[in-house]
Design a protein around this motif. Structure first.
Motif, PDB file in Angstrom:
ATOM      1  N   GLY A 247       5.821 -88.998  63.492  1.00 45.49           N
ATOM      2  CA  GLY A 247       4.654 -88.608  62.714  1.00 45.49           C
ATOM      3  C   GLY A 247       3.879 -87.485  63.352  1.00 45.49           C
ATOM      4  N   HIS A 248       2.552 -87.539  63.227  1.00 45.04           N
ATOM      5  CA  HIS A 248       1.694 -86.425  63.639  1.00 45.04           C
ATOM      6  C   HIS A 248       1.343 -86.472  65.121  1.00 45.04           C
ATOM      7  CE1 HIS A 248       0.623 -86.411  59.154  1.00 45.04           C
ATOM      8  NE2 HIS A 248       1.379 -85.357  59.398  1.00 45.04           N
ATOM      9  N   ASP A 275      -1.648 -80.657  66.448  1.00 46.13           N
ATOM     10  CA  ASP A 275      -2.653 -79.662  66.057  1.00 46.13           C
ATOM     11  C   ASP A 275      -4.084 -80.152  66.235  1.00 46.13           C
ATOM     12  OD1 ASP A 275      -0.542 -77.977  65.263  1.00 46.13           O
ATOM     13  OD2 ASP A 275      -0.484 -78.879  63.261  1.00 46.13           O
ATOM     14  N   GLY A 276      -4.250 -81.240  66.988  1.00 43.90           N
ATOM     15  CA  GLY A 276      -5.593 -81.731  67.276  1.00 43.90           C
ATOM     16  C   GLY A 276      -6.287 -82.412  66.111  1.00 43.90           C
ATOM     17  N   ILE A 277      -5.567 -82.659  65.012  1.00 48.91           N
ATOM     18  CA  ILE A 277      -6.181 -83.338  63.853  1.00 48.91           C
ATOM     19  C   ILE A 277      -6.294 -84.827  64.176  1.00 48.91           C
ATOM     20  CG2 ILE A 277      -5.983 -83.831  61.387  1.00 48.91           C
ATOM     21  CD1 ILE A 277      -4.240 -81.323  61.150  1.00 48.91           C
ATOM     22  N   PRO A 278      -7.462 -85.435  64.003  1.00 50.26           N
ATOM     23  CA  PRO A 278      -7.672 -86.828  64.434  1.00 50.26           C
ATOM     24  C   PRO A 278      -6.760 -87.846  63.757  1.00 50.26           C
ATOM     25  CG  PRO A 278      -9.763 -85.736  63.979  1.00 50.26           C
ATOM     26  CD  PRO A 278      -8.693 -84.814  63.488  1.00 50.26           C
ATOM     27  N   LEU A 279      -6.545 -88.943  64.465  1.00 52.12           N
ATOM     28  CA  LEU A 279      -5.746 -90.070  63.964  1.00 52.12           C
ATOM     29  C   LEU A 279      -6.491 -90.780  62.838  1.00 52.12           C
ATOM     30  CD1 LEU A 279      -3.408 -92.225  64.370  1.00 52.12           C
ATOM     31  CD2 LEU A 279      -4.982 -93.366  65.958  1.00 52.12           C
ATOM     32  N   ALA A 317       8.141 -99.453  66.167  1.00 54.82           N
ATOM     33  CA  ALA A 317       8.300 -98.165  65.487  1.00 54.82           C
ATOM     34  C   ALA A 317       6.915 -97.675  65.122  1.00 54.82           C
ATOM     35  CB  ALA A 317       9.167 -98.325  64.249  1.00 54.82           C
ATOM     36  N   ILE A 318       6.358 -96.817  65.964  1.00 55.81           N
ATOM     37  CA  ILE A 318       4.977 -96.365  65.790  1.00 55.81           C
ATOM     38  C   ILE A 318       4.973 -95.085  64.961  1.00 55.81           C
ATOM     39  CG2 ILE A 318       2.910 -95.568  66.980  1.00 55.81           C
ATOM     40  CD1 ILE A 318       3.766 -97.359  69.334  1.00 55.81           C
ATOM     41  N   MET A 319       4.501 -95.206  63.719  1.00 54.59           N
ATOM     42  CA  MET A 319       4.357 -94.038  62.849  1.00 54.59           C
ATOM     43  C   MET A 319       2.886 -93.640  62.835  1.00 54.59           C
ATOM     44  SD  MET A 319       6.943 -94.699  59.656  1.00 54.59           S
ATOM     45  CE  MET A 319       6.537 -96.398  59.280  1.00 54.59           C
ATOM     46  N   VAL A 320       2.625 -92.417  63.235  1.00 54.28           N
ATOM     47  CA  VAL A 320       1.255 -91.935  63.428  1.00 54.28           C
ATOM     48  C   VAL A 320       0.890 -90.972  62.295  1.00 54.28           C
ATOM     49  CG1 VAL A 320      -0.294 -90.687  64.984  1.00 54.28           C
ATOM     50  CG2 VAL A 320       1.490 -92.183  65.927  1.00 54.28           C
ATOM     51  N   PHE A 321      -0.260 -91.218  61.645  1.00 57.29           N
ATOM     52  CA  PHE A 321      -0.698 -90.394  60.526  1.00 57.29           C
ATOM     53  C   PHE A 321      -2.095 -89.847  60.808  1.00 57.29           C
ATOM     54  CE2 PHE A 321       2.293 -93.490  58.944  1.00 57.29           C
ATOM     55  CZ  PHE A 321       3.112 -92.758  58.091  1.00 57.29           C
ATOM     56  N   ASN A 322      -2.287 -88.557  60.559  1.00 59.57           N
ATOM     57  CA  ASN A 322      -3.606 -87.967  60.786  1.00 59.57           C
ATOM     58  C   ASN A 322      -4.444 -88.000  59.503  1.00 59.57           C
ATOM     59  OD1 ASN A 322      -2.853 -85.755  59.180  1.00 59.57           O
ATOM     60  ND2 ASN A 322      -2.228 -84.517  60.943  1.00 59.57           N
ATOM     61  N   GLU A 323      -5.619 -87.367  59.567  1.00 59.47           N
ATOM     62  CA  GLU A 323      -6.590 -87.488  58.475  1.00 59.47           C
ATOM     63  C   GLU A 323      -6.199 -86.726  57.212  1.00 59.47           C
ATOM     64  OE1 GLU A 323     -10.371 -86.418  60.103  1.00 59.47           O
ATOM     65  OE2 GLU A 323     -10.670 -88.400  61.013  1.00 59.47           O
ATOM     66  N   THR A 324      -5.091 -85.993  57.253  1.00 62.34           N
ATOM     67  CA  THR A 324      -4.664 -85.265  56.049  1.00 62.34           C
ATOM     68  C   THR A 324      -3.874 -86.146  55.081  1.00 62.34           C
ATOM     69  OG1 THR A 324      -2.559 -84.528  57.003  1.00 62.34           O
ATOM     70  CG2 THR A 324      -4.502 -83.146  57.431  1.00 62.34           C
TER      71      THR A 324
END
Length: 431
Positions: A247-248, A275-279, A317-324
């Protein structure tokens, strides 16, 4: 940051030709099996119990206890089956392990088979990963040629044959009894339990089904001992673990760390948020585990810590998503996957996933209502704990947790729909 450890499960991954027998033997390979074959079977089972090794396939059931369920007599054939299906969205640990270090799995299979008096082992691999199947088959051939497999292994009198079996790409075959049906040549569907596989599994004979990472950990325990293994991880969830991070993040991939490590620490290893976009939200163990938010950065990722926080460790399985990312959209995509992969055997899952997907698609398209949220929760309640296997429970996890933490996003879609309807009605009245 967690106390750094010398890599255990991944220590050979970056070695040149790490998948070759010659490389494996240079780096302590097949030393554990030589020790194990000189010990009574009961002693090996007791060692795994003492080490506290828990299944790495999602449920976290103690491996030594599972092994002890196998009957001690050999009046019927015993089977060891390795679940290498790895179909959970976001999970990518077993396939890299088999690609980079297949002999660690083979050595673990020999030790586990010996401990459970099994003379046949089947490794069930996802059919889509042809490159992995070929590499595993080549490693099995090397092991046969070197005398680690076949008749009278290393002069111990113990015989073992390993078969690498390619699945056909069904998510449901990650469920152990559906996997056994598939191995027998039937359509992969979960079986009614009891009887459990330890009593009547493959071909109705005593069978143990274990995950790839679980079995690949066994040689290290045999060499290092239970006390050494318990130095890593937590008291109830000891040992190292491979975390799949996608993810991100700046550097997605597989990261080995002790159980109990937090996402904050893992994000540091993965170079932080892309890109520094928050979690915004993340899954601790694949899409079938309830999601967490940025408020859960310091939850210890072990079996107890994840459960206490309201989710499950699953397959890490860690899927990370940002604020977009829109939560309803992500939940819809996961639900469409479960609808597609439902085997159709039981009504709650077959019908429930279909209707959940329909409602979510309508909401994301901007045609949803507030009543749809309650309808989805009601359908989830009728699936949870009522489906034949855990696929149904997994399907409702992202929906229930998504609404729990991000209900406002679902409501916003409904408000947009209200606004469109009001505008349409106004235009109609003016016309």
């Amino acid at each position: 940051m967690a106390d750094p450890i010398t890599p255990v499960l991944t220590k050979r991954w970056l070695s040149p030709n790490s998948w070759r027998l010659s490389t494996y033997e240079q780096l302590e390979g097949y030393t554990a099996v030589k020790k194990a074959l000189r010990k009574p079977q009961e002693q090996i089972v007791a060692l795994i119990k003492d080490a506290g090794l828990r299944g790495r396939g999602g449920a976290g059931f103690p491996a030594g206890v599972k092994w002890s369920f196998m009957p001690p007599n050999e009046d019927k054939p015993h089977y060891l089956v390795i679940n290498a299906d790895e179909g959970e969205p976001g999970t990518c640990k077993d396939i890299p392990l088999m690609m980079a270090d297949p002999h660690s799995l083979i050595e673990g299979c020999i030790i586990a088979s010996y401990a459970m008096r099994a003379h046949h082992c089947f490794i069930y691999v996802r059919g889509e990963v042809l490159h992995c199947i070929r590499r595993l088959q080549a490693a099995v051939r090397e092991a046969y040629d070197a005398g680690y497999l076949g008749k009278d292994i290393l002069g111990s009198g113990f015989d073992l044959d390993i078969v690498v079996h390619a699945g056909a790409g069904a998510y449901i075959c990650g469920e152990e009894t559906a996997l056994l049906d598939s191995l027998e040549g039937r359509r992969g569907q979960p079986r009614l339990k009891p009887p459990f596989p330890a009593a009547a599994g493959l071909y109705a004979k005593p069978t143990t089904v274990n995950n790839v990472e679980t079995i690949a950990t066994v040689p290290y325990i045999v060499n290092g001992g239970s006390d050494w293994f318990r130095e890593m991880g937590t008291e109830k969830s000891p040992g190292p673990k491979i975390f799949s991070i996608s993810g991100h993040v700046e550097k997605p991939g597989q990261y080995e760390a002790p159980l109990g490590t937090t996402l904050r620490e893992l994000l540091e290893l993965a170079g932080g948020m892309k890109d520094g976009i928050p979690l915004k939200f993340w899954t601790p163990g694949g899409s079938s585990t309830p999601m967490f938010t940025a408020d859960h950065l310091d939850v210890p990722l072990d079996f107890e810590g994840a459960a206490e926080a309201g989710s499950m460790l699953g397959t890490t399985a860690i899927m990370v998503f940002n604020e977009t990312v829109s939560v309803p959209w992500a939940v819809m995509k996961w639900t469409q996957f479960y609808e597609h992969e439902s085997c159709g055997k039981c009504t709650p899952c077959r019908e429930g996933t279909f209707w959940l997907a329909q409602v979510l698609e309508r909401m994301v398209e901007g045609r949803g209502t507030e009543e749809d949220i309650d309808t989805m929760l009601d359908v989830c309640d009728n699936i949870l704990g009522r489906s034949f296997c855990a696929l149904g429970d997994g399907a409702v996890s992202p929906i229930e947790s998504g609404i729990k933490y991000f209900r406002d996003e679902f409501l916003a879609l409904c408000e947009d729909n209200k606004a469109k309807q009001s505008e349409s009605a106004l235009v109609g009245a003016q016309a």
